[in-house]
Design an enzyme around this catalytic site. Sequence first.
Site, PDB file in Angstrom:
ATOM      1  N   LYS A   1      27.587  38.466  39.191  1.00  0.00           N
ATOM      2  CA  LYS A   1      27.430  38.330  40.692  1.00  0.00           C
ATOM      3  C   LYS A   1      28.559  39.296  41.261  1.00  0.00           C
ATOM      4  CE  LYS A   1      28.428  36.361  44.852  1.00  0.00           C
ATOM      5  NZ  LYS A   1      29.333  37.386  45.181  1.00  0.00           N
TER       6      LYS A   1
ATOM      7  N   GLY B   1      39.723  39.883  40.456  1.00  0.00           N
ATOM      8  CA  GLY B   1      39.757  39.798  41.969  1.00  0.00           C
ATOM      9  C   GLY B   1      40.938  39.032  42.281  1.00  0.00           C
TER      10      GLY B   1
ATOM     11  N   GLY C   1      40.876  33.449  42.080  1.00  0.00           N
ATOM     12  CA  GLY C   1      40.922  32.928  40.647  1.00  0.00           C
ATOM     13  C   GLY C   1      41.462  31.629  40.418  1.00  0.00           C
TER      14      GLY C   1
ATOM     15  N   GLU D   1      41.297  38.326  35.523  1.00  0.00           N
ATOM     16  CA  GLU D   1      42.307  39.492  35.916  1.00  0.00           C
ATOM     17  C   GLU D   1      42.499  39.343  37.212  1.00  0.00           C
ATOM     18  OE1 GLU D   1      42.570  44.122  36.413  1.00  0.00           O
ATOM     19  OE2 GLU D   1      41.661  43.784  34.290  1.00  0.00           O
TER      20      GLU D   1
ATOM     21  N   CYS E   1      44.228  47.160  41.720  1.00  0.00           N
ATOM     22  CA  CYS E   1      44.972  45.883  41.192  1.00  0.00           C
ATOM     23  C   CYS E   1      46.417  46.552  40.418  1.00  0.00           C
ATOM     24  CB  CYS E   1      44.402  44.660  40.438  1.00  0.00           C
ATOM     25  SG  CYS E   1      43.396  45.473  38.980  1.00  0.00           S
TER      26      CYS E   1
ATOM     27  N   GLU F   1      50.600  41.226  47.334  1.00  0.00           N
ATOM     28  CA  GLU F   1      49.996  42.487  46.987  1.00  0.00           C
ATOM     29  C   GLU F   1      49.306  42.823  48.199  1.00  0.00           C
ATOM     30  OE1 GLU F   1      46.520  43.614  43.562  1.00  0.00           O
ATOM     31  OE2 GLU F   1      46.108  41.775  44.568  1.00  0.00           O
TER      32      GLU F   1
END
Length: 481
Positions: free
Chosen positions: A172, A226, A231, A248, A283, A383
Amino acid sequence: MKEYRVSVAGQWVDTSVGFNTIIDPATGNEVSRIPALTSGHVDTAVQAAQQALLDSSWATDARLRADVLLQWADRITENVDALAERLTLENGKLLGEAKFEIGNQVNVIRFNAGLARTLAGHSHSFGPDVMGVVIREPMGVVAVISPWNWPISLLVRDMAPALAAGNAVLSKPASQTAGISVEILQLLVNCDNLPEGIVSMLTGSGSSVGQVIVEHPGIDMIAFTGDGTTGKRISRDAASTVKKVALELGGKSPFVLCADADMDKAISTLARFIFTTTCGQICTAPSRLLVEASVKDEVCSRLSRKIAGLKPGPGLDPESQMGAITTREQYEKILAYIETGKKTATLVAGGNPVEGVDHSKCNFVAPAIFTDVEPDSPLVQEEIFGPVLTVQSFKTDEEAIRLANDTPFGLASGVFTQTLDRAWSLSRGIKAGTVWVNNYNRFYAETEVGGYKESGVGRMAGFEGLHEFTQTKHINFDSTV
């Protein structure tokens, strides 16, 4: 404009089912159309994957898996230039970076092809006539959900070991870069001897495809890369069917710069990976500079000069030094953080709109450097995923470690010093899955990656990454009468 077909359970599906459009973030032009699949396609893919694992020798024939993976690597090698151009059109990154991303995956795939033939367990002797054998078996049907920032690197990083371990894989990809992801996957599904149904492409939105994957009882594991919010939701929703989940997630990586470091190398490295590489949309981006107080002013001055001449522009333009922000949503989010910083911190350099572009269509953001930021500021704690750097100073190594660990994240970090003992103590003190010493953002097929704290669970790449996609079984032999 390019229209794509996707392979689901060995059948090609085109845009007649409906489609999503991909926009070039550097121009605002439509560049790709991708089939928008539905929950029915997920069901079909899962059933085909389960049947393929039963009917074929994929799960038990390591040589077959290795041969298919090696063929996939060869086909990517033959098409690097065309693939890189498509990646740049959809993602906005510089063409040179796109070529690196595509080409580097050949090494990752070939490494995992070798690992496929080394998947081993262990045995125990419990007595004269009693033995236990612990073997590793594939999880079964694995869904790999990959992001848009490094769409091929993070797709292959998870798919290669999942396939090497003997699983069937449903991919996906992120909708924003699904075209290039599908091109890479087309090279795989056309490989000789890959059993039909072992690999399917599930393109579509998170609501119509992604959520169905997470909740589907026929899927045994999800590997997701992501943002943290998504997540956490995946982890929660996957629990209803007790799936294995590897995540992750986000990062807010500290870059610890000591006064005794090689300043030329440190500043050049920092500027590259927070400002120019994917415009900080990584990231692991070193978004928090923790600099020893005695050299703070010098470092800020040098960084300011470093970004003054950076030229944002289309990734296909050889004169561009920064590409475009991949999505409009991310572009607006970064600008909002910069405005927050102007009100709550000191703008050292940058932060102004890019001149000479149509901001209604193009997603170009200039770098920004902030100092005098409070430890609880959103600029420090959240972030941003863009070319925004915060600067904090420290006087002792204990203070550096405290600042480094003072966020919910723990994905990666960097330490620059020429003192070995200092490098060791700082690296051990920082709570992060990776610590780079006197370098940054170097990834190898041989070594694992993953996060501490809210940066994720599980490990990818290396031997640990292969094992992540397996489960163990104990077989006990007892010949006593």
